[in-house]
Design a protein around this motif. Sequence first.
Motif, mmCIF file in Angstrom:
data_model
loop_
_atom_site.group_PDB
_atom_site.id
_atom_site.type_symbol
_atom_site.label_atom_id
_atom_site.label_comp_id
_atom_site.label_asym_id
_atom_site.label_seq_id
_atom_site.Cartn_x
_atom_site.Cartn_y
_atom_site.Cartn_z
ATOM 1 N N ILE A 67 -6.913 5.056 9.562
ATOM 2 C CA ILE A 67 -5.989 6.030 9.660
ATOM 3 C C ILE A 67 -4.704 6.432 8.648
ATOM 4 O O ILE A 67 -4.278 7.265 8.237
ATOM 5 C CB ILE A 67 -5.286 5.918 11.206
ATOM 6 N N TYR A 68 -4.315 5.074 8.231
ATOM 7 C CA TYR A 68 -2.998 4.650 7.338
ATOM 8 C C TYR A 68 -3.481 4.456 5.868
ATOM 9 O O TYR A 68 -2.612 4.444 5.188
ATOM 10 C CB TYR A 68 -2.179 3.940 8.122
ATOM 11 N N GLY A 69 -4.542 4.002 5.729
ATOM 12 C CA GLY A 69 -4.797 3.326 4.358
ATOM 13 C C GLY A 69 -4.330 4.397 3.075
ATOM 14 O O GLY A 69 -3.907 4.084 2.105
ATOM 15 N N ASP A 70 -4.942 5.731 3.394
ATOM 16 C CA ASP A 70 -4.484 6.731 2.403
ATOM 17 C C ASP A 70 -3.277 6.916 2.184
ATOM 18 O O ASP A 70 -2.635 7.274 1.212
ATOM 19 C CB ASP A 70 -5.362 7.935 2.588
ATOM 20 N N VAL A 71 -2.455 6.961 3.430
ATOM 21 C CA VAL A 71 -1.065 7.304 3.450
ATOM 22 C C VAL A 71 -0.221 6.137 2.613
ATOM 23 O O VAL A 71 0.798 6.428 1.795
ATOM 24 C CB VAL A 71 -0.726 7.309 4.947
ATOM 25 N N PHE A 72 -0.521 4.855 2.660
ATOM 26 C CA PHE A 72 0.028 3.867 2.119
ATOM 27 C C PHE A 72 -0.104 4.105 0.427
ATOM 28 O O PHE A 72 0.762 3.816 -0.336
ATOM 29 C CB PHE A 72 -0.505 2.596 2.434
ATOM 30 N N ARG A 73 -1.552 4.334 0.346
ATOM 31 C CA ARG A 73 -1.813 4.422 -1.126
ATOM 32 C C ARG A 73 -1.135 5.783 -1.860
ATOM 33 O O ARG A 73 -0.617 5.585 -2.985
ATOM 34 C CB ARG A 73 -3.412 4.554 -1.279
ATOM 35 N N THR A 113 4.850 -2.167 -4.259
ATOM 36 C CA THR A 113 4.569 -1.007 -4.674
ATOM 37 C C THR A 113 3.427 -1.116 -5.792
ATOM 38 O O THR A 113 3.300 -2.124 -6.413
ATOM 39 C CB THR A 113 5.682 -0.141 -5.216
ATOM 40 N N LEU A 114 2.748 0.031 -5.745
ATOM 41 C CA LEU A 114 1.587 0.221 -6.779
ATOM 42 C C LEU A 114 2.039 0.999 -8.005
ATOM 43 O O LEU A 114 3.023 1.723 -7.769
ATOM 44 C CB LEU A 114 0.180 0.639 -6.267
ATOM 45 N N PRO A 115 1.462 0.835 -9.189
ATOM 46 C CA PRO A 115 1.752 1.753 -10.297
ATOM 47 C C PRO A 115 1.369 3.293 -10.205
ATOM 48 O O PRO A 115 0.541 3.327 -9.038
ATOM 49 C CB PRO A 115 0.869 0.986 -11.618
ATOM 50 N N GLU A 151 -2.261 -4.359 -11.179
ATOM 51 C CA GLU A 151 -1.561 -4.580 -9.920
ATOM 52 C C GLU A 151 -2.495 -4.171 -8.847
ATOM 53 O O GLU A 151 -1.793 -4.421 -7.690
ATOM 54 C CB GLU A 151 -0.366 -3.567 -10.065
ATOM 55 N N GLU A 152 -3.616 -4.069 -8.806
ATOM 56 C CA GLU A 152 -4.545 -3.587 -7.757
ATOM 57 C C GLU A 152 -4.900 -4.972 -7.266
ATOM 58 O O GLU A 152 -4.928 -6.017 -7.985
ATOM 59 C CB GLU A 152 -5.808 -2.888 -8.398
ATOM 60 N N PRO A 153 -5.047 -5.076 -5.845
ATOM 61 C CA PRO A 153 -5.383 -6.209 -5.371
ATOM 62 C C PRO A 153 -6.835 -6.802 -5.611
ATOM 63 O O PRO A 153 -7.636 -6.005 -5.789
ATOM 64 C CB PRO A 153 -5.430 -5.892 -3.736
ATOM 65 N N LYS A 154 -7.006 -8.138 -5.969
ATOM 66 C CA LYS A 154 -8.146 -8.623 -6.249
ATOM 67 C C LYS A 154 -8.854 -9.320 -4.939
ATOM 68 O O LYS A 154 -8.548 -10.603 -4.870
ATOM 69 C CB LYS A 154 -8.095 -9.680 -7.470
ATOM 70 N N SER A 155 -9.307 -8.691 -4.049
ATOM 71 C CA SER A 155 -9.666 -9.388 -2.709
ATOM 72 C C SER A 155 -10.720 -10.498 -3.087
ATOM 73 O O SER A 155 -11.892 -10.462 -3.861
ATOM 74 C CB SER A 155 -10.433 -8.067 -1.956
ATOM 75 N N LEU A 156 -10.782 -11.395 -2.252
ATOM 76 C CA LEU A 156 -11.567 -12.593 -2.378
ATOM 77 C C LEU A 156 -13.021 -12.106 -1.585
ATOM 78 O O LEU A 156 -13.863 -12.994 -1.896
ATOM 79 C CB LEU A 156 -11.049 -13.677 -1.567
ATOM 80 N N TYR A 157 -13.024 -10.919 -1.025
ATOM 81 C CA TYR A 157 -14.173 -10.682 -0.165
ATOM 82 C C TYR A 157 -15.045 -9.786 -0.798
ATOM 83 O O TYR A 157 -15.935 -9.116 -0.291
ATOM 84 C CB TYR A 157 -13.858 -10.256 0.960
ATOM 85 N N LYS A 158 -14.749 -9.289 -2.200
ATOM 86 C CA LYS A 158 -15.624 -8.184 -2.565
ATOM 87 C C LYS A 158 -16.470 -8.916 -3.756
ATOM 88 O O LYS A 158 -16.249 -9.786 -4.347
ATOM 89 C CB LYS A 158 -14.744 -7.215 -3.455
#
Length: 494
Positions: free
Chosen positions: A392-398, A473-475, A487-494
């Motif tokens: 629901i909120y992922g796109d709102v944050f981005r 914040t993101l660029p 600045e993007e997150p480097k997930s350990l799970y990807k």
Amino acid sequence: MSEHTEQQHRPQPGIGIALIPVFLAVAILVGGIGILQYPAELMLVFAAVVFVIFAVIYGAKWDNIILEMGEKIKRALPAILILLSIGIIIGSWMISGTIPLMVYYGLQLINPAHLFVLAFIVTAITSTFTGTSWGSAGTIGVALISIAQTMDVSLAITAGAVVSGAYFGDKLSPLSDTTNMSAIAAGSDLYEHIRHMLYTAVPSSILALIVFWIAGTTIPTSSGQIAEVESMTASLENLFSLNPLLLIPPLIVLIGSIMKKPPLIILFVSSLTALLLAWILQGAAFSNIFASVVSGFTTDMLPENVELSEDLSSLLNRGGLYSMYNATFFIFCAFFFASALEASNVLRVLLEGIIQKLRSTGSIVFTTLVSGFVVINGTSNALVTYFLIKDIYGDVFRKHRLHPVNLSRSMEDSVTITEVLMPWTVSGVFMATTLGVGNFEFLPWAVFNWGGFIFSALLAFLAPWTNNFGIRTLPEASAQYGDPSEEEPKSLYK
């Protein structure tokens, strides 16, 4: 047609209509449980019926609701087994003398004025190393409650300190399943997520320590209290063989958790070791040893014929599988409620209507916090809540250039650490049952838990005046176009 597909094709209620069952359910739960003190299980079923009727009106099928309930119970089976295992471990640690030994040491070493602060610190350290709030509260927490009961100090404050400390580790430990899953759901790196949570965890911990220190200074130390402690320690010496070897069972739990071994196996090995120590050190009969893990420990199971006070008997007589039966039944009622709520589509309708009006960082984070709190109290399933909030909120944050660690921290501050506060959630039932203190009794003193919610909201609302302190914040490019950047997150799970 799957249930998910069926929900997508069913007619959806408007926001005004969707609020009706929500208000009715809140009135039933808060009024029935919190005010009128009616049985929580019955109130939960009544609230579920409200959502079932609403769901059926809008095209849901009863069979699908029951099937969803079965799926939720299947996913929760490990938690249910751990709940029952805690009952076994309390009974085995009692008859072996492990908990009495910890109480004995605690009575000799702990000043009543420092009990609340130590309860927070000790459980925080334990849960951080083990990654489990349930394990630290079900072992160290039980011993601390017993010490408070003996010293005649507030059980509500002690339970609040235990819960606060237990959830410190559940929120910040890299071994915690909720910490890992919230990072995975939000798409953030685990250790970036943990570092970002320090902005709310540190002030919440400082506030908790201040509150518990002040509360401790108000405890009077009377000659009668000292005499009671001395009498209790003497009785424990007479009743049990207090050998340091009795610390082996908790060490097994600690070391096994650090090594990331399966919790059920760790608890089973610890209980088995405790039962062996009960036979070797306490001289307990096999019939009593087995009875202690099923029906719970009673002081007449030990060979020493010592006259006990009523307070000591109530302190020691506990544990066993039977002690967790009510909590297990409550879980079934909770999942019936969660299944009905999910089938009604009410939360999705309400939340999707709200996000259209979000503009500022403060409003986005605060709405996410409130949504997480509402959803976890409705579903009692953190994993479901994390991914629903992300959807629901992922796109709102981005869209508003807010880094995923802001979303994952909001999930922790509204889901992980607040679920325990309400008496109709699985974690809430576990803590109240294990510690013997009602949720609304320890809620005001679970400072770390509600402090995280408050500090998370404050950081967001004050961001325009603090140069985004505590808000990452993101660029511009990655926010608008989804382009990769450093600045993007480097997930350990990807």
